[in-house]
Enzyme design. Structure first.
Site, PDB file in Angstrom:
ATOM      1  N   ARG A 124       8.417 -27.122  12.614  1.00  0.00           N
ATOM      2  CA  ARG A 124       7.918 -28.411  12.157  1.00  0.00           C
ATOM      3  C   ARG A 124       9.069 -29.326  11.722  1.00  0.00           C
ATOM      4  NH1 ARG A 124       4.729 -31.471   8.212  1.00  0.00           N
ATOM      5  NH2 ARG A 124       5.644 -30.567   6.360  1.00  0.00           N
ATOM      6  N   CYS A 162       6.554  16.353 -25.645  1.00  0.00           N
ATOM      7  CA  CYS A 162       6.865  14.921 -25.624  1.00  0.00           C
ATOM      8  C   CYS A 162       5.632  14.143 -26.083  1.00  0.00           C
ATOM      9  CB  CYS A 162       7.267  14.506 -24.213  1.00  0.00           C
ATOM     10  SG  CYS A 162       7.545  12.728 -24.048  1.00  0.00           S
ATOM     11  N   LYS A 199      -5.899 -20.771   5.512  1.00  0.00           N
ATOM     12  CA  LYS A 199      -4.570 -21.381   5.440  1.00  0.00           C
ATOM     13  C   LYS A 199      -3.554 -20.241   5.465  1.00  0.00           C
ATOM     14  CE  LYS A 199      -1.837 -24.999   3.416  1.00  0.00           C
ATOM     15  NZ  LYS A 199      -0.564 -24.316   3.260  1.00  0.00           N
ATOM     16  N   GLU A 242       0.285 -21.216  13.435  1.00  0.00           N
ATOM     17  CA  GLU A 242       1.131 -20.591  12.427  1.00  0.00           C
ATOM     18  C   GLU A 242       1.698 -19.276  12.955  1.00  0.00           C
ATOM     19  OE1 GLU A 242       1.231 -22.501   9.758  1.00  0.00           O
ATOM     20  OE2 GLU A 242       1.787 -21.284   8.023  1.00  0.00           O
ATOM     21  N   TYR A 278       1.187   0.193  31.876  1.00  0.00           N
ATOM     22  CA  TYR A 278       1.819  -1.105  31.624  1.00  0.00           C
ATOM     23  C   TYR A 278       3.322  -0.996  31.863  1.00  0.00           C
ATOM     24  CZ  TYR A 278       3.068  -5.457  29.261  1.00  0.00           C
ATOM     25  OH  TYR A 278       3.565  -6.702  28.979  1.00  0.00           O
ATOM     26  N   SER A 313       1.517 -33.005   7.765  1.00  0.00           N
ATOM     27  CA  SER A 313       1.053 -31.954   6.860  1.00  0.00           C
ATOM     28  C   SER A 313      -0.330 -32.357   6.375  1.00  0.00           C
ATOM     29  CB  SER A 313       2.024 -31.774   5.704  1.00  0.00           C
ATOM     30  OG  SER A 313       2.009 -32.937   4.924  1.00  0.00           O
ATOM     31  N   ILE A 314      -0.948 -31.476   5.595  1.00  0.00           N
ATOM     32  CA  ILE A 314      -2.264 -31.840   5.091  1.00  0.00           C
ATOM     33  C   ILE A 314      -2.245 -31.950   3.588  1.00  0.00           C
ATOM     34  CG2 ILE A 314      -4.155 -31.358   6.682  1.00  0.00           C
ATOM     35  CD1 ILE A 314      -3.919 -28.493   6.175  1.00  0.00           C
ATOM     36  N   ASP A 348      -0.492   2.740  27.812  1.00  0.00           N
ATOM     37  CA  ASP A 348       0.819   2.086  27.747  1.00  0.00           C
ATOM     38  C   ASP A 348       1.682   2.442  28.960  1.00  0.00           C
ATOM     39  OD1 ASP A 348      -0.103   1.186  25.398  1.00  0.00           O
ATOM     40  OD2 ASP A 348       1.377   2.216  24.122  1.00  0.00           O
ATOM     41  N   LYS A 355      -6.593 -24.575  -2.114  1.00  0.00           N
ATOM     42  CA  LYS A 355      -5.789 -23.409  -2.501  1.00  0.00           C
ATOM     43  C   LYS A 355      -6.577 -22.363  -3.293  1.00  0.00           C
ATOM     44  CE  LYS A 355      -1.236 -24.681  -2.141  1.00  0.00           C
ATOM     45  NZ  LYS A 355      -0.150 -23.853  -1.690  1.00  0.00           N
TER      46      LYS A 355
HETATM   47  S1  IVH Z   1      -3.684 -28.082  10.112  1.00  0.00           S
HETATM   48  C1  IVH Z   1      -2.864 -32.424  10.791  1.00  0.00           C
HETATM   49  N1  IVH Z   1      -4.605 -25.674   9.732  1.00  0.00           N
HETATM   50  O1  IVH Z   1      -0.254 -25.655   6.309  1.00  0.00           O
HETATM   51  C2  IVH Z   1      -3.189 -31.051  10.349  1.00  0.00           C
HETATM   52  N2  IVH Z   1      -2.433 -26.182   8.888  1.00  0.00           N
HETATM   53  O2  IVH Z   1       0.540 -28.962   5.755  1.00  0.00           O
HETATM   54  C3  IVH Z   1      -2.033 -30.146  10.474  1.00  0.00           C
HETATM   55  N3  IVH Z   1      -1.323 -24.257   7.809  1.00  0.00           N
HETATM   56  O3  IVH Z   1       2.745 -25.995   7.187  1.00  0.00           O
HETATM   57  C4  IVH Z   1      -2.134 -28.812   9.881  1.00  0.00           C
HETATM   58  N4  IVH Z   1      -2.953 -22.805   8.114  1.00  0.00           N
HETATM   59  O4  IVH Z   1       1.560 -24.709   9.069  1.00  0.00           O
HETATM   60  C5  IVH Z   1      -3.570 -26.508   9.518  1.00  0.00           C
HETATM   61  N5  IVH Z   1      -5.551 -23.554   9.491  1.00  0.00           N
HETATM   62  C6  IVH Z   1      -4.536 -24.394   9.300  1.00  0.00           C
HETATM   63  C7  IVH Z   1      -3.348 -23.988   8.645  1.00  0.00           C
HETATM   64  C8  IVH Z   1      -2.325 -24.909   8.447  1.00  0.00           C
HETATM   65  C9  IVH Z   1      -1.739 -22.985   7.638  1.00  0.00           C
HETATM   66  C10 IVH Z   1      -0.039 -24.777   7.343  1.00  0.00           C
HETATM   67  C11 IVH Z   1       0.725 -25.558   8.359  1.00  0.00           C
HETATM   68  C12 IVH Z   1       1.524 -26.535   7.560  1.00  0.00           C
HETATM   69  C13 IVH Z   1       0.692 -26.698   6.336  1.00  0.00           C
HETATM   70  C14 IVH Z   1      -0.080 -27.986   6.435  1.00  0.00           C
END
Ligand code: IVH
Length: 707
Positions: free
Chosen positions: A161, A468, A140, A201, A55, A101-102, A52, A348
């Site tokens: 986002r 006790c 995820k 993320e 650096y 989102s997915i 360190d 999930k």
């Molecule tokens: S892909 C078009 N990959 O989950 C695809 N999302 O709705 C876009 N998230 O809030 C997302 N891990 O931040 C993707 N390995 C991963 C992820 C991920 C977490 C979150 C993302 C978003 C939600 C997706």
């Protein structure tokens, strides 16, 4: 001469004095490259190449040069990570490519993965005979999505986002995240796209979260105004990213994983999602090591199960896994439906946190008299079971979380861990009509003896000892448990009955219980009574470690009991050992030695041991073996990654109690690297140095080879 910004890090002398540099401008570029390289090694690869101090020295040299020549200071300089002024508000930014989102598959069983694969095959019009689709399998992450925009390889903007179309400009805060490159790693500028948006993320590691809360608690205790603790890592990460003062954001330890791209202009040669991730990795972004590929539904199910088993041991929170069709051309064919890609799904796991209401706060008395406040909850399904009780640990914790009757609270149950109240929801905290603040009673709720809190201790204890009945019950259950002498069938209900009826006061009373006394108890059939009599008889043949552990001496767990037994060989030697003699036992420190001494200094405890022996409890004599060779003596281990069943501390304990040493870094002197999943640079280093790498199973085998 190379352009100043693209000198290779390897060719730079880190500690060359300023005067040795021909040109301050060139030296500044060299230092930026060098610091970028070592920052990446440190933050992303977890494999620092220099101490360190080296650096820091380079960093200070660059700071001094920038102060002297501000015209040559660049925004991608590592000195510019923190520097912005507090904002009044974040600017709203329109995403060049919407942040979608997915689809979330809420069926947490394997069928969730099957359903996705079936949909994909149907959309692609694949016949049953067609080969399985290849997917990328990702975690995820439980943090928040960020878009990072790089122009000519330099980070120019970071946005949240938001609603997917417009996000907030949080560039200042994101610049403070060490894992996020301010500048992409490339051999030459032409290797980089003109515009590259990286999506991923921002999250907080669990250990960083704990440490942050620890600091926050210290601040609150000091009386700092406006400080609070955070309920979970995701909350803490979101708070840090949306923090208006970048100096505060910089104190919050954030991490990052890349998982995709937004706008890309220029070269990015990838035909699969996996190639894209590898390109991101090469440019300097962290990509989770558990990311992989899988074939067809079967592969997805296997990944879902594997990660499910690892989930609790990961260094960060996840709430599921993500499957993505690997081939980009197929992704394009699948397209989108209502702003969600058809080629990806989040699968999930059962939630580990839920909301419920506090019905009451009770105080339970433990075996050693410890008083524990417990929240009685409206039943809630969390972490795979119905929870009705959750510990509040102690008075300070209960007050810190400010949990009161009637509040809506977040309950967490992860793995086999005892359910816990994480915190009160803001609406309840703000409510005008709340219950009273929790205070620990000053007398034991069971025996009414005084409850005291010793200096420096977090816990109140009932001073009633075995007077006790709560402590007596716990002491008996402890002695009768499977890991101690094991009296099969002697459970909580029966012990309650026996103690409440006055049939048992001390441990030896157990062995004086005859069939008749047992059979006269309520709801006790003759057969059950006989079973207990038999089980008691069987328990008399035990081992010294089990017996010692069963006595319930404070701080003497199974491992210590084993160490004591091995060292002294017989109980009388332990009962008579001085603190000094006890300290000679491996793993026995001053607290444990004092606790053992205090226990056996009390005549009633010695009496219990005598009477138990008189009742017929026995074990075969062990040879004292303080200097017996240990299986791992002389060996040094480095632990890395996530082991399948052992936590890091448990692995360390095991190794040390078998005579081995555990070190933090891999060198030629390392005997073995014990590696689990997500093992990073330490594993690479081991391979580089030719150090043997073993897994948990191999370690266990080595331990079994006890001479
Ligand atoms: S892909 C078009 N990959 O989950 C695809 N999302 O709705 C876009 N998230 O809030 C997302 N891990 O931040 C993707 N390995 C991963 C992820 C991920 C977490 C979150 C993302 C978003 C939600 C997706």
């Amino acid at each position: 001469m190379p352009t100043p910004d693209f000198v290779s890090a390897a060719s730079i002398e880190p500690t060359a004095p300023v005067s040795a540099s021909p040109e301050p401008q060139l030296r500044m570029a060299q230092l930026r490259t060098l610091l970028q390289h070592h920052g990446h090694q440190y933050y992303v690869l977890d494999a620092p190449e220099v101490p360190d101090a080296v650096y820091d020295q380079c960093f200070q040299e660059l700071q001094a040069l920038e102060a002297a020549h501000p015209q040559w200071r660049t925004p991608d300089s590592p000195t510019q990570r923190v520097g912005g002024k507090p904002l009044d508000a974040f600017a709203s930014v329109r995403h060049a490519v919407p942040m979608l989102s997915i689809r979330t598959e809420t069926d947490t069983e394997s069928s969730g993965a099957l359903a996705f694969d079936t949909r994909v095959r149907k959309e692609l019009e694949l016949t049953e005979e067609a080969p399985p689709v290849e997917y990328v399998t990702e975690l995820k992450f439980d943090g928040l999505a960020i878009n990072l925009r790089y122009e000519a390889g330099v980070l120019v903007q970071a946005t949240t986002r938001g609603d997917g179309e417009y996000g907030e400009d949080v560039t200042q805060n994101i610049r403070t995240v060490g894992q996020i490159p301010l500048k992409l790693i490339a051999a030459k500028p032409s290797d980089l796209p003109e515009v590259l948006e990286v999506r991923g993320e921002v999250y907080m590691r669990r250990d960083d979260f704990e440490a942050l809360n620890e600091r926050q608690r210290a601040r609150i205790a000091r009386g700092d105004k406006g400080e609070k603790t955070f309920v979970n890592p995701r909350n803490a990460a979101a708070g840090a990213v949306r923090q208006l003062d970048p100096a505060i954001a910089a104190e919050r330890p954030l991490s990052f994983f890349a998982y995709g791209v937004g706008e890309v202009r220029g070269s990015l040669a990838a035909s699969t999602h996996m190639e894209l991730l590898l390109a991101l990795k090469a440019w300097g972004f962290p990509v989770a090591e558990l990311t992989g590929t899988a074939l067809g539904a079967e592969g997805l199910v296997a990944f879902h199960q594997r990660i499910g088993a690892l989930r609790d041991q990961l260094p960060f929170d996840i709430d599921g896994v993500v499957y993505k069709v690997n081939t980009l051309a197929l992704q394009q064919r699948l397209g989108f439906v209502s702003r969600e890609p058809r080629w990806a799904v989040a699968h999930k796991y059962p939630a580990q946190e839920q909301l419920t209401t506090v019905l009451a706060i009770e105080v339970q008395v433990g075996r050693t008299g410890k008083l524990t406040p417990v929240a009685k909850l409206a039943p809630v399904f969390v972490g795979g079971v119905t929870v009705t009780n959750a510990t509040l640990h102690n008075e300070d914790e209960a007050r810190r979380k400010d949990v009161r009757v009637g509040d809506t609270v977040i309950v967490r149950r992860a793995g086999d861990v005892i359910p816990e109240v994480v915190g009160v929801v803001p609406e309840s905290l703000a409510s005008a009509s709340r219950g009273d603040i929790f205070t620990m009673p000053r007398t034991c709720p069971v025996c009414a003896s005084a409850a005291v809190r010793e200096e420096g201790e977090a816990d109140y204890r009932c001073t009633g000892g075995l007077f006790c009945s709560a402590q007596r019950k716990q002491a008996i259950l402890h002695f009768a448990q499977r890991r101690a002498v094991e009296v099969e069938g002697l459970g909580e209900k029966l012990v309650d009955q026996l103690v409440d009826a006055g049939l048992i006061r001390t441990l030896p009373d157990l062995y004086r219980l005859g069939f008749t006394a047992l059979a006269t108890l309520d709801r006790m059939a003759d057969k059950s009574a006989q079973n207990i009599v038999d089980a008691l008889e069987k328990s008399k043949e035990t081992t010294l470690p089990r017996f010692l552990f069963g006595l319930g001496i404070r701080h003497v767990g199974e491992a210590t009991a084993k160490a004591l037994a091995r060292h002294f060989g017989q109980i009388d030697a332990i009962m008579d050992a001085s603190e000094e003699q006890l300290l000679a036992v491996n793993d026995v420190g001053p607290t444990v030695a004092l606790s053992i001494r205090t226990f056996f200094d009390q005549s009633h405890n010695r009496e219990v041991v005598e009477q138990l022996r008189a009742c017929g409890i026995h074990w075969s004599a062990l040879e004292a073996s303080s200097d017996a060779p240990k299986p791992l003596a002389g060996l040094t281990f480095v632990i890395t990654g996530t082991l399948p069943t052992l936590g890091r501390d448990a692995a360390k304990d095991l190794i040390e109690s078998a005579g081995g040493k555990v070190s933090g870094s891999v060198s030629k002197k390392t005997s073995y690297v014990l590696a689990g999943t997500e093992a990073g640079s330490k594993l690479d280093k081991a391979r580089e140095l030719g150090v043997a790498v073993i897994d948990e199973a191999a370690l266990r085998q080595m331990l079994e080879n006890t001479p």
